[in-house]
Enzyme design. Structure first.
Site: not given
Length: 346
Positions: A39, A43, A70, A73
């Protein structure tokens, strides 16, 4: 051991993740070993346990051990953002006149508002401010190389002399002719003050503090400003000195104290980043280089740090080596250590 340790301390990275600090997006990614994803620092997903994460300098390093991006994000978009910022810098540097934000958006295939946001996040200033700083830097170089004021103004890309003065008089506190002649005609008030750190010199133009140093005097000030008019301070200057002294003796927010500093666009980017370091924290030279979007320019960051004429107010003492040792300081390591002690660095 984290592959990111060469760029940023793990504790700083974890603090950035804990705070969801968007200013660190693009500077590293957070790999969550239990979920198999990575991430951005900002995030919005629930924070994993500290022992379940690793930090990576680039998304591809996380992907190399089997982690995937992810979907919330989208950290792999950061590479695209970095490329867009580089494209904007190249476009501004190559253009005879500064491109508009809309034109830069067309070049990068971003909306103008999104481009403005990511550029400011990476560089600390807007594309327009970057273009102004670049023009000023080119004008300064031309003046220092012997060009006339008029030649320097137009060679640097200004459309008129009035535009140059509007951009630079506030920024530098002096006109181009004074700038070219080492500060000739500029009045600087100054005084030495006894503090718990030793003798402190404070000097200021009408625009703000232009020098703060320790264990120096008139000779050193004249070296910095060889053709300026140096004089004793008036009542307004005395009030400014009291503010500066109070801020040094009891560290806090320095933003209310006006500064009159000048440097290249790179130096000013470094100084602005130094001013972002929170009270009670330190950063490494590599942290600063990464923060201004120049991760390989660690030596240049060190030089810019050393070129800072305004100690404490631009807190270059908060920069240490990557291994946590003090590194250098223009006024001696004892003063640097005592400043950090005042700010509760442990």
């Amino acid at each position: 051991m984290s592959k990111y340790e060469s760029l940023i301390d793990d504790n700083i990275a974890w603090q950035a993740v804990s705070n969801r600090d968007r200013s660190y997006d693009g500077k590293f990614v957070t790999g969550v070993l239990t979920t198999g994803i990575y991430c951005r620092p900002s995030c919005a997903a629930r924070h994993p346990k500290r022992e379940n994460i690793r930090f990576f300098a680039r998304p591809e390093q996380a992907e190399a051990i089997g982690l995937r991006a992810c979907l919330r994000c989208m950290p792999n978009d950061v590479a695209r953002d970095d490329a867009a910022v580089r494209a904007v810098i190249d476009a501004i540097r190559l253009a005879e006149t500064a491109p508009t934000l809309a034109e830069l958006g067309t070049i990068t295939n971003y909306s103008a508002t999104h481009l403005q946001r990511i550029f400011k996040r990476e560089m600390g200033i807007s594309p327009a401010a970057y273009a102004r700083a670049l023009r000023s830097e080119r004008a300064k170089e031309a003046l220092e190389n012997g060009a006339s004021v008029t030649e320097a103004i137009y060679d640097a890309g200004y459309s008129s002399a009035s535009r140059f003065y509007a951009d630079n008089e506030k920024r530098f506190g002096m006109k181009a002719s004074a700038w070219k002649n080492g500060g000739a005609g500029v009045s600087i008030q100054w005084a030495n003050v006894e503090t718990s750190l030793g003798t402190m010199m404070v000097a200021a133009t009408d625009m703000g503090v232009c020098c703060l140093s320790f264990n120096e005097g008139e000779d050193e000030l004249r070296t910095r400003f060889p053709k300026a008019l140096l004089q004793a301070g008036d009542a307004d200057f005395d009030a400014l000195v009291r503010q500066v002294t109070a801020s040094v003796e009891k560290p806090g927010d320095f933003s209310h104290i006006p500064l009159d500093v000048q440097g290249t666009a790179f130096q000013e980017a470094v100084w602005k980043e130094l001013q972002k370091i929170p009270l009670g924290e330190t950063r490494s030279y590599s942290d600063i280089a990464a923060a201004i979007g120049k991760p390989k320019a660690v030596r240049a960051v060190g030089s810019a740090n050393g070129a800072n004429n305004v100690a404490v107010l631009i807190p270059c003492h908060r920069v240490v080596r990557s291994d946590g040792t003090m590194g250098g300081y223009a006024y001696g390591l004892e003063i640097k250590e005592r400043l950090l002690d005042k700010e509760a660095i442990k």
